[in-house]
Write a protein that holds these residues in place. Sequence first.
Motif, mmCIF file in Angstrom:
data_model
loop_
_atom_site.group_PDB
_atom_site.id
_atom_site.type_symbol
_atom_site.label_atom_id
_atom_site.label_comp_id
_atom_site.label_asym_id
_atom_site.label_seq_id
_atom_site.Cartn_x
_atom_site.Cartn_y
_atom_site.Cartn_z
ATOM 1 N N GLN A 1 60.308 51.457 41.529
ATOM 2 C CA GLN A 1 60.860 51.195 43.205
ATOM 3 C C GLN A 1 61.164 50.150 43.660
ATOM 4 O O GLN A 1 60.061 49.664 44.121
ATOM 5 C CB GLN A 1 61.179 52.352 43.402
ATOM 6 N N PRO B 1 54.682 63.848 39.999
ATOM 7 C CA PRO B 1 53.447 63.766 39.870
ATOM 8 C C PRO B 1 53.254 64.642 40.816
ATOM 9 O O PRO B 1 52.816 65.649 41.329
ATOM 10 C CB PRO B 1 53.664 62.158 40.997
ATOM 11 N N ASP C 1 53.299 57.597 54.252
ATOM 12 C CA ASP C 1 53.608 58.079 54.784
ATOM 13 C C ASP C 1 53.478 58.127 56.165
ATOM 14 O O ASP C 1 52.904 59.253 57.290
ATOM 15 C CB ASP C 1 52.921 59.188 54.296
ATOM 16 N N GLN D 1 59.708 59.401 55.009
ATOM 17 C CA GLN D 1 60.847 59.663 54.793
ATOM 18 C C GLN D 1 61.965 60.472 55.503
ATOM 19 O O GLN D 1 63.016 60.694 56.037
ATOM 20 C CB GLN D 1 61.357 59.617 53.358
ATOM 21 N N GLU E 1 60.980 53.670 54.209
ATOM 22 C CA GLU E 1 60.869 55.191 53.491
ATOM 23 C C GLU E 1 62.350 55.700 52.802
ATOM 24 O O GLU E 1 62.245 55.894 53.583
ATOM 25 C CB GLU E 1 59.424 55.404 52.288
ATOM 26 N N ILE F 1 65.471 55.432 52.024
ATOM 27 C CA ILE F 1 66.799 54.700 52.506
ATOM 28 C C ILE F 1 68.073 55.143 51.530
ATOM 29 O O ILE F 1 67.893 54.669 50.355
ATOM 30 C CB ILE F 1 66.820 53.192 53.135
HETATM 31 P P1 C2E Z 1 55.274 58.346 47.861
HETATM 32 O O1 C2E Z 1 53.457 56.963 47.876
HETATM 33 O O2 C2E Z 1 55.632 58.685 49.090
HETATM 34 O O3 C2E Z 1 56.546 57.817 47.520
HETATM 35 C C1 C2E Z 1 57.772 57.781 47.103
HETATM 36 C C2 C2E Z 1 58.332 59.041 47.019
HETATM 37 O O4 C2E Z 1 59.977 59.205 47.212
HETATM 38 C C3 C2E Z 1 58.790 59.356 45.142
HETATM 39 O O5 C2E Z 1 58.621 60.677 45.154
HETATM 40 C C4 C2E Z 1 60.088 58.311 45.116
HETATM 41 O O6 C2E Z 1 60.674 58.371 44.228
HETATM 42 C C5 C2E Z 1 60.578 59.002 46.483
HETATM 43 N N1 C2E Z 1 61.734 58.734 46.744
HETATM 44 C C6 C2E Z 1 62.202 57.205 47.044
HETATM 45 N N2 C2E Z 1 63.153 56.936 47.692
HETATM 46 C C7 C2E Z 1 63.468 57.886 47.900
HETATM 47 C C8 C2E Z 1 64.522 58.161 48.606
HETATM 48 O O7 C2E Z 1 66.170 57.351 49.111
HETATM 49 N N3 C2E Z 1 65.286 59.857 48.843
HETATM 50 C C9 C2E Z 1 64.194 60.518 48.836
HETATM 51 N N4 C2E Z 1 64.476 61.734 48.311
HETATM 52 N N5 C2E Z 1 62.449 60.887 47.600
HETATM 53 C C10 C2E Z 1 62.851 59.439 47.713
HETATM 54 P P2 C2E Z 1 57.082 60.880 43.297
HETATM 55 O O8 C2E Z 1 58.093 59.589 42.137
HETATM 56 O O9 C2E Z 1 58.090 61.868 43.326
HETATM 57 O O10 C2E Z 1 56.097 60.414 43.930
HETATM 58 C C11 C2E Z 1 55.664 61.600 45.227
HETATM 59 C C12 C2E Z 1 53.946 61.224 45.593
HETATM 60 O O11 C2E Z 1 53.360 61.028 44.738
HETATM 61 C C13 C2E Z 1 53.937 59.959 45.698
HETATM 62 O O12 C2E Z 1 54.606 59.715 47.222
HETATM 63 C C14 C2E Z 1 52.563 59.578 45.837
HETATM 64 O O13 C2E Z 1 52.116 60.414 46.843
HETATM 65 C C15 C2E Z 1 52.748 60.703 44.641
HETATM 66 N N6 C2E Z 1 51.977 59.218 44.056
HETATM 67 C C16 C2E Z 1 53.042 59.359 42.600
HETATM 68 N N7 C2E Z 1 52.720 57.953 42.175
HETATM 69 C C17 C2E Z 1 51.431 58.087 42.604
HETATM 70 C C18 C2E Z 1 50.480 57.057 42.172
HETATM 71 O O14 C2E Z 1 50.326 56.609 40.517
HETATM 72 N N8 C2E Z 1 48.796 57.867 42.459
HETATM 73 C C19 C2E Z 1 49.180 58.253 43.200
HETATM 74 N N9 C2E Z 1 47.445 59.263 43.854
HETATM 75 N N10 C2E Z 1 49.633 59.282 43.886
HETATM 76 C C20 C2E Z 1 51.050 59.068 43.528
#
Ligand code: C2E
Length: 705
Positions: A450, A479, A586, A609, A642, A644
Amino acid sequence: MQRIPKERARATKKQNQLFLSLANNTLIGVGVIKQQRFTFVNRKLASMTGYDRQELLALVDVRQILPSFPCDLIELSEEKNEHLIETKLLTYSGRRFDVELCAIRTVISNEDAIVLFVLDISGRKKNERLTQLASLVYDNTCEAIVVTDEHGLVVDVNPAFIDVTGYELSEVIGRSMSILSSGRQSPAFYQQMWAQLKETGRWQGDVWNKRKNGEEYAERLNISTSYNPDGSVFRRIGLFFDITQDKEREQHIWRQANHDYLTGLPNRQMFQARLQQAMQEADEQKKEFALIFLDLDLFKDVNDSLGHDVGDLLLKEASKRLLSCVRDTDTVARIGGDEFTVIVADIPNQSVVERICEQILIKIAQPYILGENTANVSASIGVTIYPEDAADAGGLLKNADMAMYAAKECGRNQYCFFLPAMSEAIQARMLFSQNLQTAIDENQFILYYQPIIDMRTGRVHKFEALIRWEHPELGLVPPSEYISFAEDCGLIVDIGNWVFYAAVQQLKKWYARGLNYQISVNVSPAQFYADGINVDQWVKLIQEAGLPPSCIVIEITERLLLEANPMITKSLHQLRQAGLSIALDDFGTGFSSLTYLKRYPIDFIKIDQSFVRNLAPNSEDLALCEAMIVMAQKLGLGVIAEGIEGPQQEALLLEAGCVLGQGYLYSRPVPVQELERWLAERKALPTNSSKNKDQTITGQLPQAT
Ligand code: C2E
Ligand code: CA
Ligand code: CA
């Protein structure tokens, strides 16, 4: 002197009579010799020699058929008339055989003569030689031989018997073989042996006996019987040799196959056998037993941090402690790396098992002094009861494993009894864990990216890597459905390493095309707790890819900083010193304390966010966002907003002084090909770059892709 002729005449007469009567005896060869020539031969002698009688009489010399016949007999032995000689007879055809000669000196027709009786003794000689040979074998074979009479009392033994048993002939003669008995064989064993001996006369098998010095030895024994003409037993002959070494080797192999080399405890194979046995005994005696499944908590950490040798020492010590908690009759087995099982037989009630479990927990949790190191582990224990919980070994083991799993889930260092309700939930989780492991092994993960935008210029050179699981059946799994699970079961370490590696590989490709982008990777607190971050290795990975360390941003959460763990602080400083950047993800959702921001080496905060979602003019969220931005700026930290999703949020954040933003407004997380398409399209759009020229934001857009 006067009497001599008279006596001689009498003797001559007697000899003549004898001669005449014997000459007709066809069983003995008879001949008369005068001056070394036959003057008479009977038919038997002729047939013995293969000549006919006339031919014999015509021989020049007796020695043609009796080569060593002493023809000077007549001169030599004056005082003795009869001579017994054993010699060889040479036949017409050249065959030689043993004969006994009786040569009698006599006078026939006033001439000295010898009357010769020839007896074929070749048969007897042959027997003698055979007997000699037999006794040679008897005396010299390394097989022990014992001969007993019909009552089983020793008649004779050979030297090898004496060697093996240490008993002399005089000590065993007339005694029963039971003096060798070691007591290792049951009475039933001997009953069977005797039954077979009586029926067939033979028996063969291995027996443990005892030497005179008390030492036990194994022999392979072969008994046969010799019978009298009337069918009664004459002798029994026992042949045996020492096979103690073979038996010991066999036992050694058996031990190796059934015991764990490290702790000496029964291994999985032997445990299975004991479990079957326990079930059988419980059935017969209508009793219950408990199966305990024990797994050491965080043992892997000991192994990883102190090395396998120290880990081995800990396992040995732990198995000793386990043994000290149970009775000798219970079985403690090691069935895997740090997995043990205990079969507690014959339990009157559950509280007995509870007490044992409590004791095990206490003993296992005591510190381990291992050479120069001290280590601490605890145990998670699952218990199941037979026959209450399951009727077969597989079911029992599964139950105990599940109960152990539940103990781990409840925070480790405790025991859980199996409950039927456990199975579904836990099985589902276990299945999931297996699936996740497969995902790692079979590379089912992929990174989505992203973009993080400079909201002033619209330029892009940062991307957050977000993991995706492309499950072959379930499709794309987000995830949120497995990260926390992976954190619980420790798989996060492998996943985290994979993410880091994949991000570096992507950067390498971009750098090769002159695209000096930066990737943020999310790192879970669990990776730090499990000591799963090898900073040196990560830095090496970046170096080997020919990248500057600044190309990677590590995103951590406040959760991590809550625990004032020196290990974590050290790792963060190491990462920072190596040139990587650190972002606090976060931000605002946790304890958002200023102290963290000061104490830890942090480069960016990421406004969560939840604040951005409902951003509106004069809203509380806007006030909070403004406060966070100001605070960060005062501390010299970068800020990324985050989530937006709309232009209004962007405008308000820009106004509040936030430069970097990320959200669906620009792009969802997408696979790299899609991202590059997106970048190419944006290149075509006019940017508001004229507003601000920031040298650090230099995202070069791919031309050709
Ligand atoms: P995060 O690190 O806070 O990642 C941002 C999450 O917000 C991502 O969800 C992303 O898809 C989502 N997001 C981005 N822009 C927007 C937006 O405009 N509106 C909304 N509603 N959501 C948005 P995602 O990809 O489902 O990941 C969720 C969480 O999973 C991540 O939160 C992170 O904590 C974890 N995660 C994802 N990839 C990894 C990884 O490679 N390793 C680890 N340890 N955790 C991961
Ligand atoms: Ca993140
Ligand atoms: Ca976040």
